[in-house]
Enzyme design. Structure first.
Site, PDB file in Angstrom:
ATOM      1  CG  ASP A   1      47.124  38.579  41.638  1.00 41.05           C
ATOM      2  OD1 ASP A   1      46.663  39.610  41.126  1.00 41.05           O
ATOM      3  OD2 ASP A   1      48.110  38.555  42.374  1.00 41.05           O
TER       4      ASP A   1
ATOM      5  CG  ASP B   1      49.918  41.216  41.446  1.00 40.45           C
ATOM      6  OD1 ASP B   1      49.237  42.234  41.307  1.00 40.45           O
ATOM      7  OD2 ASP B   1      50.262  40.747  42.530  1.00 40.45           O
TER       8      ASP B   1
ATOM      9  CG  ASP C   1      51.528  37.776  45.367  1.00 42.29           C
ATOM     10  OD1 ASP C   1      50.733  38.507  44.766  1.00 42.29           O
ATOM     11  OD2 ASP C   1      52.211  38.150  46.319  1.00 42.29           O
TER      12      ASP C   1
END
Lengths: 60, 820
Positions: free
Chosen positions: B701, B506, B697
């Site tokens: 996600d 991410d 995080d």
């Protein structure tokens, strides 16, 4: 010789069963539900809860 | 309050006039709110540590203080109270904001000192509070208010059937394992006696008694503790899918049955084999279950982000109603500090909301009438009305929770390797033992001896060390990993991490620090210090991430920031305050009353510009950006060197994603992805047989973390991301990721060697057993040797191996946000 061995074996079984029963009791009581907290709880510098204070008062 | 009260110089709380304690130090008069604070000040002063007062940071981020002033309606908590008897009632609350053990301590102590509270106990792992109180002396809503006042948010919560069942299951596994361990220990004593008897000779009477005792303790291990395996084996037989359970059951039952039979004939017994297999494998199951339990509580917490009650506006009146009863089109009032109960569009007022729980995005987002808002986000600045757009079951957050649940349910069962081996091994062993029986019957003409030897083949083939091969390696490797700040959520995770071939990142908060930092000062006809200091003065006291970035920069330059209040926040624009030289305005371009000089241009990649003006003067511009983690490029490089492919999945725009990807050297980027699309992308890749890891995080996600073969979260991630990850890096340092992959690759190699050892020994003994030449002592030795080899081999992982040396942080590294 044999009888003493038997007594020892019997004794070990008894003690072991005792430990096992305590273990069962602890699981039922939920002692194992929180595996993280207690290690921090012991660091609390304030073990005297009001209830315990009463106990100490009784001791005096 | 007309005039602000003086502040205590130690604790910064306002001092009620009657309590003022003054003291002279170095010619300065200091005010304290009590003798306690004065005493602490003297201690700190006496130790020469006054620097503490300069360095400490009062403007730490946190939840908006308004949150803690919210009221609790008795009607909201009432349905969750369980009345035990006249004197006692119980309520379960889920607490927001618990970070460490001191929080637990504080809440428990505060509650226990409240009259009417009988017992308060917080489970540190699940953040659940069990509160027993006397309903005649106090009420639950009041207790909730009390908890809120010390800075934690309670949410009423009833234990549901699913979690109850999970807990009962967990307890029953624990009891089964405890019983098996206890009985196996007893059995070990008898087995040693029997081994000694084999060499030194033993009276047949004593031997029989000891064998009988051994049979006595083994029986419950096989049929009570081993019940899950027997059950699973039966199911696998009916489905005609040989699995690990079948192999275990086969080995355990034949060893047990054979030993019973051998006992009647005065031959040697194998009770210890049966008990050992059951005990070791139960241990593995237990560890796996507790990991799964933790994941489930993560979903709970996610669903509980959205409050269960909402204030509905009916014409002119306001009414508290359950969130689930809201329909599209309803109007809902949300006060600052409250979370939005449902998805909707802003109808009246504009405000800033904190979406960080959902997206991991640290910056508050400004919302204007008509903008969409997701349930579970936090209203920060003003009271607003919301037009409901969908029922609470269909809200974004509920859909995410459903996605996570689905992905978890679909996750492959653990011990893939062992299962695959078993599927091959079971038919092989069964046919070998059948061949033994037929061979002895046809060639030797002795069906009874054939039967015994066939059973001996089955017993010896069931590798006791198979039960040890994976768990011991996993135990040592995970212990090693934990010392380096890497947490594996179970043995299968270690196995799978070792087999990875793609790592997906991410962007925000993972490759970047997730906290904006000042990258450039563009002063206009003034010094850069003046620019920064002016901005910091106004931003002081704000918890806005941009304010924190500016304040951090000011502190880094040792600029003295005066504490002052009176700043006004204008949502989405900036902050203003009145100063001696006129109004100070700190905010975006549109917020400035002045024409911004053409020389002030944002050349770089900075994401945010903050313009500062004081009265009639324009002072300049501060550029902030969310910086890359300093180690990101190095880590991506190392991953490439290890033969891994890297991908970036982000919800951000293509251009900014590409800029970051270029800096760290990531091969492939996919920008503009929603959480669903992220998960779908991973799913697609998984279908092609790729072994994927996702590093992320935020809540957005979470589905991807659950969907990926391995989900990895770092310290500082949102709760739901942490709960859904299989691999957690406890320090915000990506280099741990490389270590984790290396360690698990070594672990996997060791597991393979272990399995090799375990089978090799058993394979040597197999022909002996088939030939009827297997001495019991050879069988025992084979078992013991293979176990010792396996354990010893696993212990090699504990040695410091060829892991990358810890490189020092470069001196220019930006300090990470302080962890509480």
């Amino acid at each position: 010789m044999l009888s003493s061995t038997l007594i020892l074996i019997f004794l070990s079984l008894c003690i072991g069963t005792g430990a096992w029963l305590i273990f069962l009791w602890a699981v039922k009581k939920g002692e194992f539900d929180d595996m993280e907290g207690p290690k921090y709880r012991m660091l609390d510098d304030d073990p005297v809860s009001p209830a315990e204070e009463d106990d100490h008062a009784d001791d005096d | 309050m007309d005039r602000p009260l003086p502040q205590c110089d130690h604790c910064r709380l306002p001092i009620p006039p009657a309590d003022l304690v003054t003291s002279e130090h170095d010619g300065k008069t200091l005010n304290f709110c009590c003798h306690g604070c004065h005493g602490v000040y003297q201690l700190i002063h006496g130790a020469g540590l006054e620097d503490f007062y300069r360095r400490r940071d009062w403007r730490e981020a946190g939840i908006n203080p308004g949150v803690f002033e919210r009221d609790f309606d008795p009607a909201e908590v009432e349905p969750h109270i369980r009345h035990l008897n006249e004197q006692q009632a119980e309520i379960h609350l889920l607490l927001d904001g618990i970070r460490c053990a001191s929080c637990v301590w504080l809440i428990e102590k505060v509650l226990l000192r409240t009259p009417g509270v009988v017992d308060a106990r917080i489970n540190y792992g699940t953040h659940r509070l069990r509160l027993r109180f006397n309903p005649q002396q106090t009420d639950a809503a009041g207790l909730c208010r009390r908890i809120a006042r010390i800075g934690y948010l309670p949410r009423p919560h009833t234990a549901d059937a699913v979690r109850d069942r999970a807990r009962r299951q967990q307890r029953s596994t624990l009891i089964r394992f405890g019983t098996a361990a206890f009985l196996s220990m007893q059995l070990m004593g008898y087995s040693i006696a029997l081994y000694a008897g084999f060499f030194q000779g033993m009276g047949s009477g004593s031997k029989q008694i000891i064998q009988l005792l051994a049979a006595l303790v083994t029986t419950p291990v096989v049929f009570y503790c081993g019940w899950p395996f027997l059950n699973g084996a039966w199911r696998s037989l009916r489905n005609r899918m040989p699995n690990m359970d079948l192999l275990i059951a086969l080995g355990v039952l034949t060893a047990y049955g054979y030993s019973l039979f051998a006992m009647t004939r005065g031959a040697e017994v194998y009770f210890d084999t049966a008990a050992m297999i059951v005990t070791l494998i139960l241990l593995g199951r237990m560890l796996e279950e507790s990991a799964r339990h933790r994941a489930a509580s993560g979903i709970d917490r996610l669903l509980n982000l959205a409050p269960q009650t909402a204030t509905r506006i009916d014409g002119n009146s306001e009414q508290m109603v359950p969130s689930s009863s809201l329909h599209p089109g309803d109007l809902v009032l949300v006060a600052p500090g409250e979370r939005f109960p449902v998805d909707g569009a802003l109808a009246g007022g504009s405000t800033e909301i904190d979406e960080s729980a959902l997206t991991g995005e640290p910056l508050p987002v400004c919302k204007r009438p008509g903008d969409r808002i997701s349930a579970g986000t936090l209203n920060l600045t003003t009271a607003v009305t919301l037009r409901v757009t969908c029922i609470s079951e269909d809200s974004f957050i509920a859909r995410i929770a459903r996605l996570v649940e689905e992905a978890q349910a679909r996750r492959a069962p653990i011990q893939v390797l062992a299962d695959r081996v078993a599927a091959l091994f079971v038919p092989l062993v069964v046919s070998l033992s059948l061949a033994t029986f037929i061979g002895w019957w046809l060639i030797g003409g002795n069906p009874v001896a054939g039967m015994l030897n066939a059973v001996a083949v089955l017993v010896i083939a069931c590798p006791c060390a198979l039960g040890l091969a994976t768990p011991t390696a996993v135990l040592v490797a995970t212990g090693q990993a934990a010392r380096r700040g890497i947490l594996f959520r179970g043995g299968d995770i270690l196995e799978r991490t070792g087999r990875l071939d793609t790592v997906a990142f991410d962007k925000t908060g993972t490759l970047t620090l997730g906290v904006p930092q000042v990258v450039e000062l563009l002063p206009w006809r003034c010094s850069s210090e003046e620019l920064l200091l002016t901005a910091a003065t106004v931003e002081a006291g704000s918890s806005h991430p941009i304010a924190r970035g500016i304040l951090a920069a000011a502190r880094n330059r040792n600029l003295p920031i005066p504490l002052r209040g009176g700043a006004r926040t204008i949502p989405g624009q900036g902050v203003a305050a009145d100063g001696p030289d006129g109004e100070i305005r700190v905010g975006n371009r549109a917020f400035q009353p002045h024409q911004i000089p053409a020389e002030i241009v944002n050349h770089g990649q900075a994401a945010s510009e903050v313009h500062v003006s004081k009265g009639a003067r324009y002072l300049g511009c501060i550029l902030l950006t969310d910086c890359l983690r300093p180690e990101a490029a190095e880590v991506v490089d190392q991953l490439h060197a290890m033969g891994l492919r890297t991908v970036m999945l982000t919800g951000d725009r293509e251009t900014s994603a590409r800029a970051i990807a270029k800096q760290v050297g990531i091969d492939e980027i996919h920008a503009g992805l929603t959480p669903q699309l992220k998960a779908a992308w991973l799913h697609q890749l998984k279908a092609t047989g790729q072994q994927l890891m996702m590093v992320g995080d935020g809540i957005n996600d979470a589905p991807a973390l659950a969907e990926a073969e391995i989900g990895c979260a770092m310290d500082g991630s949102t709760d739901i991301a942490l709960e859904n990850s299989d691999l957690v890096l406890t320090r915000p340092d990506l280099r741990r990721l490389v270590e984790a992959i290396m360690l698990s690759r070594r672990g996997l190699a060791i597991i393979r060697q272990n399995l090799g050892w375990a089978f090799a020994y058993n394979l040597v003994a197999l022909p002996l057993a088939a030939a009827g030449q297997l001495l019991p002592i050879v069988a025992a030795a084979a078992m013991a040797f293979s176990s010792v080899c396996v354990v010893g081999n696993s212990l090699r992982l504990a040695r410091r191996g060829p892991l990358p040396p810890r490189t020092q942080h470069s001196p220019g590294k930006v300090p990470c946000s302080v962890q509480p």
